[in-house]
Design a protein around this motif. Sequence first.
Motif, PDB file in Angstrom:
ATOM      1  N   ILE A   3       0.849  -1.192   0.000  1.00 27.90           N
ATOM      2  CA  ILE A   3       0.000   0.000   0.000  1.00 27.90           C
ATOM      3  C   ILE A   3       0.885   1.243   0.000  1.00 27.90           C
ATOM      4  O   ILE A   3       0.719   2.125  -0.839  1.00 27.90           O
ATOM      5  N   TYR A  31       1.339  -9.357   3.282  1.00 32.91           N
ATOM      6  CA  TYR A  31       0.831  -8.662   2.108  1.00 32.91           C
ATOM      7  C   TYR A  31      -0.262  -7.730   2.597  1.00 32.91           C
ATOM      8  O   TYR A  31      -1.300  -8.172   3.082  1.00 32.91           O
ATOM      9  N   THR A  32      -0.049  -6.440   2.505  1.00 32.35           N
ATOM     10  CA  THR A  32      -0.968  -5.458   3.079  1.00 32.35           C
ATOM     11  C   THR A  32      -1.928  -4.989   2.009  1.00 32.35           C
ATOM     12  O   THR A  32      -1.526  -4.742   0.864  1.00 32.35           O
ATOM     13  N   GLN A  33      -3.187  -4.842   2.431  1.00 31.44           N
ATOM     14  CA  GLN A  33      -4.229  -4.499   1.471  1.00 31.44           C
ATOM     15  C   GLN A  33      -5.257  -3.601   2.141  1.00 31.44           C
ATOM     16  O   GLN A  33      -5.540  -3.728   3.339  1.00 31.44           O
ATOM     17  N   LEU A  53      -3.484 -11.918  -6.274  1.00 27.62           N
ATOM     18  CA  LEU A  53      -3.078 -10.575  -5.903  1.00 27.62           C
ATOM     19  C   LEU A  53      -2.132  -9.986  -6.935  1.00 27.62           C
ATOM     20  O   LEU A  53      -1.487 -10.714  -7.707  1.00 27.62           O
ATOM     21  N   ILE A 107      -6.211  -3.206  -4.378  1.00 26.38           N
ATOM     22  CA  ILE A 107      -5.561  -3.399  -3.074  1.00 26.38           C
ATOM     23  C   ILE A 107      -5.287  -2.081  -2.384  1.00 26.38           C
ATOM     24  O   ILE A 107      -4.812  -2.052  -1.244  1.00 26.38           O
TER      25      ILE A 107
END
Length: 2032
Positions: free
Chosen positions: A501, A554-556, A599, A676
């Motif tokens: 992000i 994994y940032t979303q 993703l 995302i």
Amino acid sequence: MSSERSQIIDYTYQHVNSLLSGHREGTSPEQILKILESRLDKLKKLSEPFEKPSDASKSKIDGGCVQLADNVTIRVDDAEKEAVHAVSKRFQIDQVEALVLLRSFLYNEGLPATSDSEANSTLIEELLNAITPFYFSERLYVLRVFISLLRARESQADPFHDIASEILSKTLVKPSDFVSSLIDEYLRKTKLPVPDHVASNPRTASQWAKQIAKEQLGLVEVVFWTLWDYVPCKAPIVVRVFDAAYTTEFGHKQENDTLFLNEEGTQILRDIAALWIVVTIEVLNMENVLDEGLELSSNPSEHGHLCAAPEAIEQIHNLVMVHTHPGYVCTFLAWAFYVKAISLSVSRSKEQTHDEYTNILKEIGVRRDGVYTKAEDELHYAMVAASLKKETGLFEFLSTLLTSSPLFVTAYARRTGSTVTDPNAVAYRSVLKGLLISLVEYQAVEYIPDFDGLVEVWIALFGKSESVSVVSLCRQFWDYDWRQGSARRAIIDVARSRFPIQFRPLVRLLRAMTGAGLTDQTEDDMEHELGGIVADRQLCSSYVFHYLRTLSTYTQVLSPAARAGPNAIYDRIQERPGSSSSSSSSGGTAYINLRPLKLPGGSVLSARSIGRLLCSDNAAEPVVVAWQHEHSGWKILLEVLVDYIGRRQGSSRPHNRGDVAGRRSDQQLTLFLDDIGIETSQADEELVTDVLELVLSIIQDNPELTEALMESLEGGGAVVSHTAKDSPPPDLVQLIIMILEDSLARSQNKGMLAPPSLIAPALSVLSALLALPGYSNRVWLYLRSTSVLFGNGRSPNFNSAVLASERQTGQFPMTLSLLRLARRLFDEAIASLLPTQAEQPRLQAIKDEVLMRAVRFVHDEIWVEHSTWRYARFGDRFEIGRQVVGLFSRVLESMSTVTSASALSGVSGYVINILMSKATTSTINPIVHIVANGRSLMATLMGQRRFSEVRQLARFLESSIRLTRLILNAKSTSETSQLCLLEQILCTDVSIGNMSVNARIAKVNPIDVLAGYVKERELGSKIPLEAIRVLTALCASLSASSPSSPTIVGHLSDPQATIASLVRIVQHPYDDLSLRNAIWSFMSLAVDNEPTIAGLLVSGDFRVPSIKGKAKAIEGNTVGTKGDTATKHTSAVEAACQILSGWRELWEVNPRLLAYVMRFLDVAWNHGLEHRATLEDTRANKEFWNQLSCIAQEELGPLPDYTPLNHIELDDGIHSEFHDAVSIHAYRTVIKSHALHVIGADIAIQTSLDTKAKKPESYLSVEAIFKSSDLFTDCISESVSSSYDPDLHDKVVESIRSSFAPLSIDSLRSQEPIHDREFGDNFVFSIPLLRDMLRVGLESGGELGEKYEALQYHVYGVNLNLSLAHAQVALLKSWSFLLQQVKGYIRGDSVVRGIFLAVAASVSRDTSAEKRSGDMMCAVHNTRLSLLLALLEVIWFVPKETKSETADFMQLMQNLDGIVSSETFSPGKSFLGLVTTPFHRALLQIIYFCAKNCRKLVASGNPLQGNHRVIMGQTVTTSLLLVIDALRLTFDSASTRLDFELDKDMELLVAVFEQCTHSGLHASSSIWLTRCQETDVIRASLALLEKTDLVGISDAGSLRVRGQSLYGPRILLFHMTLAGIPFAAERLASEGVVGAYSNTTITHAASIGAIDATLPELPGERSPAHRAYCMMLSNVTGVTSALTSPHHFIESQLVGLVQLFGKQISRTLSWNNDEPLTLPFLDELDLTVELFYLMAEGSSKKGSPSASVLQVFTDHALYLLQHLNYALTHPKHLAGLIEPITAEERTQVEKETANVSVNTLSELLDPTKRPILIRVIRRLFDVTNKILSTLITLSGAEAVLVSDPEEWSLQHALIVPHSKVSVGEPASIGTLLELGNCAHDILRFLVHQKPAQTAAASVTTWTPEDVKAHTRAARQVLECVLMYSATQLVMWLIKHDGEHTGDMDLDDQAQEGHRVDVGALKDRDRRMKRKSLSLADRLRRGMTGEMTMDLQTLIIKSKQVITESARVLGPETIDLTQVLANFMEERVVAPP
């Protein structure tokens, strides 16, 4: 003055510091120790190194003799005393130290430029102004030397570590006191005002104030480095540090603060402040405190560590808390952490702290009993909080400090000209790292208010500096800090948790942690990345790569719509407490995905994965979730690139709209970047730039990691942004090309500026990918397909978007990246040339095309235009120019390789055209202008303090000078002799000052500027070195130009000063060795090619001193004026002699320098005659020659090995393991060769001056060598040996041919001139070029790598072997040269002859046994033969040989047979020109000697042994057969062309043929005669003669030089040799020699009688036609005389030749005594008469064709006799007839003409006064003798004497018996009588001469040979006159008996002029036969008897002198006088 040099004067402190810091090389640790030990006093008193003036020192100076600290005594003259006292007074320093300072300044910097004023006060003031900067520099460098010692001691790997430890132990006896003294001195200087004598001058006052501040900075630096690792930071020291820092406000509080208002002063104060920040943090030992903590002492002491000194802590605390200005924030924060450490120590302690800590603990809010208190209640918490406030600006201050301070950025230090000793030292950065690590340990980074500011500081600390400084910190972080806990790596973990992000923080942090440093660091900075630094950077890059490849989260961003409703993708869950995914911040709430998610990046998040909330949960707001999902961050980066390209190509960013109705619950859902929630606040270009910079940092010079990265990017499936189903996903190369095309197309089409921050790294990534073979091909292919970078090669009007965009902004990062890409393309093309041509030939064509476009673009669009662009940073112009120049230089260096490989030839040809063969001013002017403008431009930039641009200018200048040298070298190898455009412009004055930074316009000469660069020490070591190498190349090139070439000296503004500066540099024993060697090389070449410079170098002055005694004495005693003394300089010869005096030390430690010095002396002595007056003193110096003699006799030792198997790293790079050993041995060998050659040259000088003078000192120094058998044998054996290994060379050639085609060994040959090469493993074939060619294979490893490495070692070996071989050949040549010179002194010495003959036999044995072949061995063979020839010339013929000498000679003959018949070195191949070094001439001369000596042995009468005769016969026969074959070959070659060399060969061959054909040398002549017949060599010679221009007028120029035609004289001499051998003469006659002579180029001239002795076209020389004509006559007479039966030859051939040449013969025989007489005419006359004599002897008497010819001759002969008689009897008249032709003859004739007085015969025949006249008389006697002999033969005089009258041929009674002598009539009896009397008188004179018995006497008197020859000639004439007169008289009387009656008196009749009818007399004679008695009666009755009486008288008196002549001529002669007397008595005067 002491002969020993003082290193205190020679070595400045700047020089010492350079040695200690590794910036200069060439000094051993032992020398450094000696240098430092003499300076211990100054180092101990570092705070004030220069003492104050003292009376004791003043008295020493006034006494004129001073002993320095190194025990060297120097003398001080009166003029110097005044200057010393002035320096001492100005700087208030000790007088002795002032003397040292003055001497050191003058020696190292030279004399300053002075005004024209002659006032002494003015000169002293100018000297003081000039020496002030030097004095200031020395004060600073004293401090810097100490810093270098501390740093050397710090590193165990430092070569001076032990020395530094020893010196520091002697210097710092009390370290703490030393630090205190430094601080005290610092404080004193902050309060020190400027001296009163400069206070009134603001500029000078500012200079002094800044010097004081610089010394303060230096003192603080010394404090830092002393406390860093040497002196413990005890409490008193820490207190002193803090007190000094805060008291002076971190250096800002200055007494002279008003004088620091300019930029330089302000920067000095900033540097002091920055350094105090670092020092105050350093003394707190932050990293140790972090790792080990503090332990408060139970027994406090103020002299222990700080934590054990509560009072000290309190003092420091009070200082810190009082000063809260933001400028102290770093120290404030560091103290807060120290306070926390105290608090932690108290809390950990189980005991109550000591009472003395009460106050300080109270101050910091900590209880003594250790009871826990809240952090908020402790002072450190408030201090940290205050520091982290945004208004405090901590992070901004740190960022500025790290990026804009010389302490942390080298580029900034250079840009500002900082005085900091070690900019960007790791220690400085390490201190701040400790502070930053303490901060992240103190507080969680996510809670730091300004997290972005922390990130920027972190990036600045680890990434925004040069790699060499940050890489060690990065590795320390990964190896140590990363493992110390989560706190230290928290900043990266936090950034990872927010990725992707927040995309940029993690990418930028990881890029900083690669250790790559600044993205825009220069290549000069990257050059230092060697060894461990490169390994560290690769390791850091590996950590980053692997970290990003396996990200754990994994940032979303989850939108509200995706979390609610029937189509929700995510669902919220409540986790159980204690779950691994639970978080206190989310209150146990988490999210799961309901469907599998693909993703961005291509990874798949499986269904129902749990995501941890990173923010508060709000159903109406988006939330951030971190999935526990392992994936590759590299795929995310690729996703960003693909997405960027997709949108730039017109499509919008794809995203999922949440419409999942009808989809199965397990169906995979694809998410895009927008889905995302990636942040889009930053411009897309910034994201792409970050990605490219990170990729670049990973792959830069790291092929293995590059391959792994590319696999990560291309593996694992396609990224989601690639939506095109019909095309594969783009790879990285394609993406970059697409990015470039898009960016440049937008700027071109829409008028937008191209984004440089994006394009520059994109180009850099392409450049980096070229290093990976698997991906470099893609780069080539994509570059060929695009035209946005270099055009398409077809459009001449290509307009680059890059250039157009950057021209508008004036900033050129994209252009620079484009240039670097072009350079990397060429480098890759070279490195991959072999595999590409072998495996992918079509790809090679693509590379050729791309490179051609790139190079053409660089030249046309950048190079010729860049000087007109506008620049925001002027340094960009220099960097652009340097990159272009570097590319051109690289192409020139690789030219030979690409040409041989038939690849890239278009590129190399194009570069050669634009720079040399088709150069234009637009191409050459930028090169020359930067050279010419460099000095003035640099001074201007320095004045404006633009130091970074000065550095860039220096690098551009260095590259331009280097390119200039490469062009000149390339021109020297070309065939043209005309000046190229570069040379023309270099020799022309050019304008300077037309740059934007300098408005002044002037003109300078580039050559003069180049000469000035050599002595500019501030330019570093490379520019002076390149400048002198350019001057060397230019000198060589100009000297080879034609028709007339300019000179170097003609373009120097002050040649004398320039040469003096060069001499001063080579004199300096500690100056840069490479520069000194190069200057010696230049001076050697200049002496050889430029007489004016040679005069300056040899004499040191334009004036040449007189060598005459009185003039010399006057000159020596004359006191010159100011101008005279100013022009007196040390000459280069004197400097060389000074260096030579210490040759033994140089022989051991630096033979290369000694070799260059010896080479200079060698060249100087080669021109010794030109500089005889100047060299006179040196030539008479016995010590000088003894030194050379010792060198010549020095042993070389065993040969080193030359087959390496390993390589090592030396000071100048990577070399083979045997490089040093071979180089040293080769240079020592060359030193010996030069020494011998100098000795030989001096002997040659002496010989040319006066051969009778005493032996020169040079000869006397080596005379003992020649007379010592063992010594001379050892010397020659050493020189004859050769280590050349042809098998090694052949192995390399075969290896390259079989495995590395189309590469060839010659393509690797070094392009450097031979004088610029170094002996060793890079001598002949370029190892760097080979490495470039093999780089791909060497890096690939495996079997291919082993093969490539083996080739490299083999080439190493070849170079090493050739180094030894070349040196040995030089030594061999020098011995040969020396022997040629000394032969005049030792020839005739029986002892020397025996030694030399034995050595010659040994040399010939080695030569004949040689079996090694090859070009090099051919050169060795030729040199050995030359040496052998020199030995034989010394032992040239002697009257008698001993038995041992004969045995040695026969051994030589036997070996000669092996040499002649050698198959390895076939002489025939040498004649054919099939060998690179022809050797046949030396061999022919050796054969000539041996054959002649054999003739001497045979003629000596001593019996030869049988085996000796066999050896002699075999060798001579073998040699003769070789000569015959070679003659035929030479004749055939000569028939096709005119060649001087062929003519020389022919001359030698004929000479050897003549010697070898003598009888007695071989058993039978049939062998060689048969070979003559087999080869048809005689016919070939005749055929060639017919074609040959015997006059040579067709080539008038050559004729004037040589004085004779080509070939003709040699052929005729060959015929002459054959004509002298009976069997050969018959063969010559049968082959048609007369016919050939009748058909030559002079035949027509001879047939019309037009051959003269001179030619108008050849004044002062004999006519070649006349010489050839005479030789033909000689050959014909030789053949005729050699024939046993010449009758047929005469009648069939010779008569026709005489008739053909009739007019020329008639002209010759018609000579009269009114015509001039030349020596060549005498030759012709003599040969003509001899020809008729032979015809008369060999022809039949009656009815033959020759009879009429002989009759004509008879008529001419009688008239000619009359004239000859007149000439011989009138010597004065004869002397007037002699006409000289040559200059030598003219001189001698004029000398004889001056001696006109001739009163006696002895005066006439004086050989000292009239040698020419005597020679002419002798020749005239010979001619007369032959004429009379011919007439005697024709008249049958012998028959008359022995037979009856009836058998006489009375028709030949031609002489009229009267006494009248008239030159207009035929000869009479009177003529003969007069001639006979003349011969009698001369004969009588000669027989009474006493020949000289000694050589000295022979100069002024007759020699025995002369007496004998003249006696024989005179006697022969006398005898012929007597015989012919007597017989003619009797025949005449008998013939005319009865024809005349009455009273007619024959004598009267003749006197009346009545001519007798000869025909009637003949008829009457047939009828009349009379008795002798009646004849006598009639004679007595009719004649007076006068003539008879005269004849009888002559006969009688001749009898006695003829008898006496037998004593001279020998008893074998026959006396005819009695026979003639009896004949006369019987036939004429007998009574009846």
